[in-house]
Design an enzyme around this catalytic site. Structure first.
Site, PDB file in Angstrom:
ATOM      1  N   GLY A   1       0.783  -1.232   0.000  1.00 50.81           N
ATOM      2  CA  GLY A   1       0.000   0.000   0.000  1.00 50.81           C
ATOM      3  C   GLY A   1       0.815   1.282   0.000  1.00 50.81           C
ATOM      4  O   GLY A   1       0.287   2.347  -0.297  1.00 50.81           O
TER       5      GLY A   1
ATOM      6  N   SER B   1      -0.945  -1.878  -7.709  1.00 50.81           N
ATOM      7  CA  SER B   1       0.014  -0.813  -7.407  1.00 50.81           C
ATOM      8  C   SER B   1       0.890  -0.558  -8.628  1.00 50.81           C
ATOM      9  O   SER B   1       0.872  -1.322  -9.583  1.00 50.81           O
ATOM     10  CB  SER B   1       0.869  -1.233  -6.209  1.00 50.81           C
ATOM     11  OG  SER B   1       1.818  -2.193  -6.610  1.00 50.81           O
TER      12      SER B   1
ATOM     13  N   ARG C   1       4.311  -9.515  -8.231  1.00 51.31           N
ATOM     14  CA  ARG C   1       4.255  -8.417  -9.191  1.00 51.31           C
ATOM     15  C   ARG C   1       3.106  -7.497  -8.783  1.00 51.31           C
ATOM     16  O   ARG C   1       2.198  -7.906  -8.066  1.00 51.31           O
ATOM     17  CB  ARG C   1       3.983  -8.954 -10.595  1.00 51.31           C
ATOM     18  CG  ARG C   1       5.152  -9.726 -11.182  1.00 51.31           C
ATOM     19  CD  ARG C   1       4.863 -10.090 -12.623  1.00 51.31           C
ATOM     20  NE  ARG C   1       5.922 -10.892 -13.202  1.00 51.31           N
ATOM     21  CZ  ARG C   1       7.074 -10.393 -13.687  1.00 51.31           C
ATOM     22  NH1 ARG C   1       7.287  -9.092 -13.646  1.00 51.31           N
ATOM     23  NH2 ARG C   1       7.982 -11.195 -14.213  1.00 51.31           N
TER      24      ARG C   1
ATOM     25  N   ASP D   1     -11.848  -7.741   1.228  1.00 49.42           N
ATOM     26  CA  ASP D   1     -10.626  -7.587   2.000  1.00 49.42           C
ATOM     27  C   ASP D   1     -10.947  -7.924   3.444  1.00 49.42           C
ATOM     28  O   ASP D   1     -11.513  -7.113   4.156  1.00 49.42           O
ATOM     29  CB  ASP D   1     -10.152  -6.135   1.876  1.00 49.42           C
ATOM     30  CG  ASP D   1      -8.642  -6.039   1.944  1.00 49.42           C
ATOM     31  OD1 ASP D   1      -7.991  -7.083   2.123  1.00 49.42           O
ATOM     32  OD2 ASP D   1      -8.119  -4.919   1.834  1.00 49.42           O
TER      33      ASP D   1
END
Lengths: 509, 509
Positions: free
Chosen positions: A181, A212, A208, A269
């Site tokens: 993050g 992001s 990978r 999540d």
């Protein structure tokens, strides 16, 4: 052979040039004798059978004889590979019987608690591509509302056991992991050479980027090949004590990759899924000691210390049950780490830190030293408390840089060339002031708009961090792109919201 | 036009001969400039844009230039139809932004209660094919654990409003519906002509079998065409007061069909979904009075009166809120209705009842009369309590048969020919005894194994019902198939478990 096999028309297996990602897809002709339109139709799940092998797949129907003729069955690339029956063999196709373990998924949706065996059966079927996307979603969502600690243990265990399981000759095998993050947070690439230079074993597999602008694997790929399989990984680690490779080729906890492929598009999540995901990979990797980095900040994944604490307890609980020594630290997640965001820029930061260059980012150096210090303390031969000074010694002396060069040489050169994008623009401060906040999510998104990680040379170089004073018009950062259209998109995005908050004489703006 | 559009390569739309069922699928070349492998890959969700139109679709990647060239984008049949932009037009493709309403799905998964607007937005996106299978599963499972009565009303309302909405000139429009599960239960085909002969309007749309060996639409198709659209349906009903057609061409509550296409493979089954599914279809069909048949029995969908009562209350509650007069009756669901199971055999039962033939099944006749009696009482002109005798009068006089012939003529002949399968075998009693139970699930499965409903002439003719005495070896039923392989499969299945329980001198066996 069951009666069902003899009754069904045999179709000749052929390859069709369709890449269907993770999904097994088969194509049959609308004129095929095997097609029973009211039993299965387009996008039905079907079961392929050839000799004693079976494969569950999603069905497409075609009217194009050039693609698949009436007596043929076309297998997409992943289906053909997994079915492992060569083109030309005969197979039958029938409506898929859903995997039996789906009964456990339905029980979970009804609110029941699942046994260890039931969870193991679900993960076994998942890892063998027997679940469709919607069945995977059903399991994730059924588990999202609640999961007992027993279920979490069973899930982690089953996931860790479903793929490759690495073992190492050394009694201490250390690893580090960050939940992600924070842009630019490439500490692994500094920590691994320090720890490996000391002599501890640190076989690091990385991911990978998915959402992001750069994963550690993408960034390492600027410097070396990262597509390394399990056997080759072992010889690299034997020679160098460590490696920094992409986990995708090693097949650790493949069920995790499958679950993530459904969690992401649904933006699901949960803490339990995160713990099972990370720890299953580390258990399968044969780690004995794991350092977990939980960044906390307003735009990080964890926004409060309390949240981080709950997650820490869960990691410790599961780690303890499996004999994996888990140490969890919370770190400053208020802003990016280092100067660069994007594979090439982040690789430059890493090499500047390892090279003790004067312009090396101090925050990346300090954080990496702190993490390396924790890992070095796992060495029984090291005196308690000596981790930090030993880490600094290895970094300052150039030993870590030398180790990194050795690892890069062992992994070999990367296939592509990676150069910094040559279309750049600066984003300036709208007013005088002091930087009071930087939006990590916004900068991640901007770096992706600029082309990272597809274009490794795209990204952002930060000039200002929190606490820095800026004058109106002074550059906050520079955006690098490799393509005029991405330049224009990124410029539009940055002018809409540059992600910086400045405190001026009249408060934040 | 947003900057994103100008930046993306334009691809020429072409058709690809792939039938992908409900799912929108697009194919692009691996060499396409529009492909950004780390942004989207095989089976990613992508968004197509052409002029002001957009379409969400699942992506396949091909290496076959004959299928789709590097400057082209191939649309599967449903995608091309829904996108409504002709082949040859230019479109851009980008990673799909998930529908905004998905935030409501995630809120539901977290345990929140959704507003009417949030539910309407979910259904609007669902009905326009903007949800992937896994997103649909997420909504269903998120709703499965609990749904407030307010949410159920909002869901029913949104579903009813999402497709075609029929209106009728008559003030009373009656309908009947059975929740299914009982083999041979073809009362609609007897009830509709009785009620229509009386003069009440009964525009019946029925489903095809999905998991059973015959739906009413499959059975009616033995006698007449059932693929009738909304406009033609109106003229048939204007001429005959009623019809028995397949609902699939009328587009009533299309979100329901989409939800069902995910519920079935997952075997999800909640009362709330059932109520919203059935009532949204009836509201969209313009019904004013609905009679609901809930069979109860050990192998029926409802296994106790208490269960049926809870479901009844839910139907009544929702019906009342929308001004739909719902009457719910529970019926005997312990065994099949009529002699036949499978489209041709069931159509014969229906015509035998309508023709007052001596061998007509008494149970189908009695149940149909009972249901028709309820419906006839909705006629304000009919004296209270006279429904049953009026129904019997219409049946016994041949008026109902005449009305059925009229409806069959109005719908026109069916395309295929349907004859009873000519490969048959009898299944005999293993011992002397009295039939004490018949497993509806088992006989449904056996009839499907025999080929129904794909082969309309396949099925089962029952010789014995509950309470009948049999001698060892005496036939319980005959299985009809159209294909030697299905004959063998069905024979094996029947000998493994024939679905009958006999009470002998020494108790059940």
């Amino acid at each position: 052979m069951s009666p069902a096999d003899t009754a069904r028309p045999q179709l000749k297996i052929r390859s069709v040039a369709l890449d269907t990602g993770r999904e097994n897809v088969v194509v049959i002709s609308r004129r095929s004798r095997a097609l029973r339109p009211e039993v299965f139709s387009g996008f039905s799940r079907v079961e392929l059978r050839c000799n004693s092998r079976t494969l569950l797949a999603t069905l497409l129907i075609t009217d194009d004889d050039a693609l698949v003729g009436p007596d043929e069955i076309g297998l997409s690339e992943p289906a053909l590979r997994r079915f492992a029956e060569p083109a030309g063999m005969l197979a039958t196709v029938s409506p898929a019987t859903p995997p039996e373990s789906l009964e456990a998924v339905r029980a979970k949706i009804r609110g029941e608690t699942l046994s260890d065996e039931a969870i193991a059966a679900v993960i076994e079927d998942l890892a063998h591509y027997r679940y469709s996307d919607m069945e995977i979603a059903a399991f994730l969502i059924g588990s999202a509302s609640f999961m007992t600690s027993g279920e979490l243990l069973a899930l982690t265990h089953a996931m860790a056991n479903a793929g490759t399981q690495l073992t190492w000759p050394e009694p201490v095998v250390v690893d580090k992991h960050c939940i992600g993050g924070i842009p630019g947070n490439r500490t692994s690439m500094v920590v691994v050479p320090i720890v490996a230079a000391h002599g501890l074993t640190i076989p690091k597999t990385s991911s990978r980027a998915i959402t992001s602008p750069a994963g550690t694997a993408d960034t390492m790929e600027v410097l070396a090949r990262v597509n390394v399989g399990a056997e080759e990984m072992k010889s690299i680690v034997a020679a160098c004590n460590g490696c920094v490779i992409w986990g995708g080729h090693v097949n650790l906890s493949p069920a995790d990759d499958i679950l993530i492929s459904v969690e992401r598009p649904l933006s699901l999540d949960t803490r339990e899924q995160m713990v099972a995901s990370i720890l299953s990979k580390k258990l399968a990797a044969g780690s004995t000691h794991l350092l977990l980095d939980l960044p906390v900040g307003p735009t990080a994944k964890l926004t409060s210390g309390a949240e981080a604490m709950r997650l820490r307890k869960l990691f410790e609980f599961v780690g303890d049950r499996f004999g994996l020594k888990v140490e969890v630290i919370t770190t400053d997640g208020r802003q990016p780490i280092g100067h660069g965001i994007g594979p090439v820029l982040e690789a430059r930061d890493v090499m500047a830190v390892l090279g003790n260059e004067p312009q090396a980012p101090a925050d990346l150096r300090e954080k990496s030293l702190r993490l390396a210090a924790h890992l070095l303390e796992y060495d029984p031969k090291l005196r308690g408390g000596a981790g930090y000074s030993r880490a600094r010694e290895l970094l300052d002396s150039g030993a870590a840089l030398k180790q990194m060069q050795k690892i890069i040489d062992a992994q070999g050169p990367s296939a592509g060339r990676s150069e910094l994008g040559d279309l750049a623009f600066d984003v300036g401060a709208a007013s005088d002031g002091v930087v009071s906040a930087i939006d990590c999510l916004r900068l991640n998104r901007l770096a992706r708009t600029a082309g990272a990680p597809v274009n490794k040379g795209a990204g952002i170089r930060l000039y200002k961090k929190i606490g820095d004073r800026v004058d109106q018009g002074e550059p906050l950062y520079r955006v690098f792109t490799c393509d005029p259209s991405e330049h224009d998109l990124a410029a539009a995005a940055a002018s809409a919201n540059n992600g910086y908050v400045l405190d001026g004489p009249n408060g934040p703006h």
